[in-house]
Design an enzyme around this catalytic site. Sequence first.
Site, mmCIF file in Angstrom:
data_model
loop_
_atom_site.group_PDB
_atom_site.id
_atom_site.type_symbol
_atom_site.label_atom_id
_atom_site.label_comp_id
_atom_site.label_asym_id
_atom_site.label_seq_id
_atom_site.Cartn_x
_atom_site.Cartn_y
_atom_site.Cartn_z
ATOM 1 N N LYS A 23 6.137 -0.370 7.173
ATOM 2 C CA LYS A 23 5.597 -1.410 8.054
ATOM 3 C C LYS A 23 5.407 -2.675 7.223
ATOM 4 O O LYS A 23 4.930 -2.606 6.093
ATOM 5 C CB LYS A 23 4.228 -0.974 8.599
ATOM 6 C CG LYS A 23 4.274 -0.049 9.804
ATOM 7 C CD LYS A 23 4.626 1.381 9.481
ATOM 8 C CE LYS A 23 4.709 2.299 10.657
ATOM 9 N NZ LYS A 23 5.166 3.650 10.220
ATOM 10 N N HIS A 60 0.865 -1.196 0.000
ATOM 11 C CA HIS A 60 0.000 0.000 0.000
ATOM 12 C C HIS A 60 0.893 1.235 0.000
ATOM 13 O O HIS A 60 1.754 1.381 0.882
ATOM 14 C CB HIS A 60 -0.891 0.013 1.250
ATOM 15 C CG HIS A 60 -1.839 -1.138 1.348
ATOM 16 N ND1 HIS A 60 -3.100 -1.123 0.806
ATOM 17 C CD2 HIS A 60 -1.681 -2.370 1.880
ATOM 18 C CE1 HIS A 60 -3.693 -2.286 1.038
ATOM 19 N NE2 HIS A 60 -2.857 -3.068 1.679
ATOM 20 N N MET A 103 5.220 5.421 5.462
ATOM 21 C CA MET A 103 3.876 5.151 4.994
ATOM 22 C C MET A 103 3.738 3.794 4.295
ATOM 23 O O MET A 103 2.762 3.082 4.559
ATOM 24 C CB MET A 103 3.435 6.277 4.061
ATOM 25 C CG MET A 103 2.380 5.928 3.017
ATOM 26 S SD MET A 103 0.851 5.210 3.674
ATOM 27 C CE MET A 103 0.929 3.592 2.962
ATOM 28 N N PRO A 104 4.631 3.316 3.445
ATOM 29 C CA PRO A 104 4.290 2.059 2.792
ATOM 30 C C PRO A 104 3.959 0.952 3.790
ATOM 31 O O PRO A 104 4.681 0.789 4.786
ATOM 32 C CB PRO A 104 5.566 1.713 2.001
ATOM 33 C CG PRO A 104 6.230 3.030 1.777
ATOM 34 C CD PRO A 104 5.902 3.858 2.941
ATOM 35 N N ILE A 105 2.829 0.310 3.556
ATOM 36 C CA ILE A 105 2.470 -0.859 4.365
ATOM 37 C C ILE A 105 2.531 -2.064 3.443
ATOM 38 O O ILE A 105 1.888 -2.089 2.394
ATOM 39 C CB ILE A 105 1.080 -0.678 4.987
ATOM 40 C CG1 ILE A 105 1.115 0.471 6.008
ATOM 41 C CG2 ILE A 105 0.595 -1.969 5.630
ATOM 42 C CD1 ILE A 105 -0.208 0.795 6.652
#
Lengths: 63, 63, 63, 63, 63, 63
Positions: free
Chosen positions: E40, D7, E1-3
């Site tokens: 994350k 994401h 931010m990247p999940i």
Amino acid sequence: MPIVQIHLIEGRTVDQKRALVEKVTAAVCETVNVTPEHVKIILSDMAKHDYAIGGVLKLDAQK
Amino acid sequence: MPIVQIHLIEGRTVDQKRALVEKVTAAVCETVNVTPEHVKIILSDMAKHDYAIGGVLKLDAQK
Amino acid sequence: MPIVQIHLIEGRTVDQKRALVEKVTAAVCETVNVTPEHVKIILSDMAKHDYAIGGVLKLDAQK
Amino acid sequence: MPIVQIHLIEGRTVDQKRALVEKVTAAVCETVNVTPEHVKIILSDMAKHDYAIGGVLKLDAQK
Amino acid sequence: MPIVQIHLIEGRTVDQKRALVEKVTAAVCETVNVTPEHVKIILSDMAKHDYAIGGVLKLDAQK
Amino acid sequence: MPIVQIHLIEGRTVDQKRALVEKVTAAVCETVNVTPEHVKIILSDMAKHDYAIGGVLKLDAQK
């Protein structure tokens, strides 16, 4: 209860999606003993630049 | 740490989304003992032709 | 309709999970105009060796 | 076999996505003993009004 | 931010998972211009009876 | 290409899961024009204390 999420390369018509959710719901009901109203399906379309196999974008794999 | 993903039928305003993430974050903090900055929320909008209950697209269920 | 998935580090009690789903459902209903029976919540517990921030497992981050 | 979903806040170029899937695939192969063709990667772009940290939309966090 | 969420057939050691999250985090940082603490990673182990290719469970595909 | 994730309340037998992945794969192939080897299915079992409808855990809803 079953919640199904299906990731697809974008481009399918609404009619194809109609048939998809109908047939997948029937398949789920038939095999894990639930009734249709309990089956939820989420369809997630993906652009060809958002899916990769073997480190290569689908976009590039077709050139 | 809690990562929350919320699938919604598209159409909510940014203000509704503001309120949603604020209230859900508060609910998570209050009940599982974390502080707000650890709570991440991803909102996934779905078109009515991309969600189905009982084998019928949301698009068709409202006709 | 809203389907919520919450990823949590494992270890919460069933009572904490009871409160979590109750409060998150209320928060969703209050802000995006749905009624409780339409809100589904999936809780996904994660072991500390299955979650990482900044390239470090949660397991190791606490040593 | 590994299926990876990433994401991201929207805005990355296709070239960045090319490099991302290539490098992540290599990282997966190198560490969990699989070959590239078995690694699938789904990229999910998020608008800044669809991601929140600490109960605040990314959209608002940058004002 | 990247999940990032990575679905794996169960059986990897914690050391393999350590290397996996370290290398994947580096790959993400290097290509989409973020710093490690924003990345994350959720690892989801799957039993061989919970993954299928071509309609056949991984469990049965190896007989 | 289609990647399907099915969230189920735990308790199904391996035989039920065999039939589920077989029939769902057939349903997907039949409706969106792909061949079986391209269809991947991930099954995610959920404990009754990890799923809720209307703010009530499945665990409690059956008392």
